[in-house]
Write an enzyme that holds these catalytic residues in place. Structure first.
Site, short mmCIF file in Angstrom:
data_model
loop_
_atom_site.label_atom_id
_atom_site.label_comp_id
_atom_site.label_asym_id
_atom_site.label_seq_id
_atom_site.Cartn_x
_atom_site.Cartn_y
_atom_site.Cartn_z
CG HIS A 227 -6.42 -5.44 1.73
ND1 HIS A 227 -5.89 -6.42 2.31
CD2 HIS A 227 -7.62 -5.10 2.21
CE1 HIS A 227 -6.74 -6.41 3.49
NE2 HIS A 227 -7.95 -5.47 3.20
CG HIS B 241 -1.88 -1.11 1.15
ND1 HIS B 241 -2.63 -1.44 0.21
CD2 HIS B 241 -2.20 -2.11 2.27
CE1 HIS B 241 -3.63 -2.40 0.26
NE2 HIS B 241 -3.24 -2.65 1.57
CG ASP C 274 -4.95 -10.23 3.30
OD1 ASP C 274 -4.51 -10.68 1.98
OD2 ASP C 274 -4.82 -8.98 3.32
CG ASP D 216 -2.61 -8.57 0.64
OD1 ASP D 216 -1.83 -8.84 1.52
OD2 ASP D 216 -3.82 -7.74 0.82
#
Ligand code: SP5
Ligand code: ZN
Length: 344
Positions: free
Chosen positions: A198, A162, A285, A196
């Site tokens: 996200h 991120h 995740d 991931d």
């Protein structure tokens, strides 16, 4: 196949007492030291080799991140404390891009919102040491794959995808995978595959105009999921990088069949890009048990994910990103490498 696992204890120094999510104090934090402990234990118990990171200096880090942001990560916390800030440094005020005259604050209590984009990424006294160690872990893994290892596993913490050139957030301080990819790109054509849950908005941003580093991501649709502001399918890269960014957003409740179908699409794009090295932003995740995400994979799916990645038959650097169902992370990591080892 025995895979070198690069890790260091220094990650422990990043251990915030709480985060703020949806305006609420969350304690303990999701992104905690035990995550790495269980993965490391599982991989070493499987026979993989522990390798200590070597220091790589500022060059590769500054090739990706604004040195001024690195300075803030190094010095901002002590200034915050000296100005009376509490133990966990979390921004108080964010300058929206619509402010016509926003400027970087000199005030120690105001500066965090200039660099950090959310309230879930607190800094504590040891955060910078941990973040720097994670960058060295990724770069040491990069050296191993560039030097002929078929794979290496960089057990990075805090995670990275991120974080962009001059911002951080989403539990990420420095973008470990992007630093490794940029470093490897000096000598090889690189593809980054991000599994991931996200979207890796920082990684996307860093390579958005770059035709020589492909970014392909499978993730929770930002119409429903963090990071909300990026990760849509129509983000395809820009200028010379047009076509070298590939987003596959998937809806809440996505299970293994749909997930692996999307991964096959992403890997088809990767195959046609003809990279020489693969960097995998590896988050766990997407597991159904994850406390902050909405996909429905079981650990077995990571065997399939690893297998598909292995079928590309490329030297592969695995870089740890997220995954917060701590009790399943060791198994997911072990299965990823077991699937990968089946090869192409
Ligand atoms: C690397 C990575 O996986 N970063 C994820 C960042 C997610 N940030 C949003 C977290 C909001 C969670 N707080 C809500 C608690 C629900 N129980
Ligand atoms: Zn994640």
């Amino acid at each position: 196949m025995t895979v070198p696992v690069v890790a260091t204890e220094l990650h422990r120094r990043h251990d915030p007492p709480h985060e703020v999510g949806f305006g609420t104090v969350v304690t303990p934090v999701h992104e905690r030291p035990e995550r790495i402990d269980v993965i490391q234990a599982a991989l070493l118990a499987t026979g993989h080799d522990l390798v200590a990171p070597t220091r790589h200096g500022d060059g590769p880090l500054h090739a990706v991140h604004d040195p001024e942001m690195v300075r803030f990560l190094r010095r901002g916390y002590d200034r915050w404390r000296a100005a009376g800030g509490p133990e966990a440094m979390i921004p108080d005020t964010f300058p929206l891009p619509r402010w016509t005259t926003a400027r970087r604050p000199d005030a120690a209590l105001g500066e965090p919102g200039w660099w950090c984009f959310d309230t879930a990424t607190p800094l504590v006294a040891g955060s910078y040491a941990a973040a720097r160690s994670a960058v060295d872990v990724a770069l040491t893994g990069a050296d191993l794959v560039a030097g002929g290892a078929p794979a290496a596993y960089a057990l990075c913490r805090p995670p990275g995808h991120h974080a962009g050139r001059d911002y951080f957030g989403g539990f990420c301080l420095c973008n470990n995978a992007a630093v490794a990819a940029r470093y490897l790109a000096a000598d090889a054509r690189i593809a980054i595959v991000d599994v991931d849950f996200h979207h890796g908005n920082g990684t996307q941003d860093l390579f958005y105009r770059d035709p020589d580093v492909l970014y392909a991501s499978i993730h929770g649709d930002p119409a429903h999921a963090f990071p909300y502001f990026a990760g849509f399918a129509d983000e395809v890269g820009e200028g010379p990088g047009r076509g070298a960014n590939h987003n596959l957003p998937l809806p809440p409740g996505t299970g293994a069949a749909a997930y692996l179908g999307a991964l096959d699409q992403a890997l088809d794009v990767v195959y046609r890009f003809a990279p020489e090295l693969l960097v995998v932003s590896l988050g766990f995740d997407a597991l159904a048990a994850d406390p902050i995400a909405t996909f429905r994979l079981t650990p077995d799916a990571y065997h399939d994910i690893g297998h598909r990645l292995g079928q590309l038959a490329l030297p592969t650097l695995f870089v740890q990103e997220g995954g917060y169902a701590v009790h399943l992370l060791g198994e997911a990591a072990r299965l990823t490498l077991e699937g990968f080892a089946l090869g192409g």
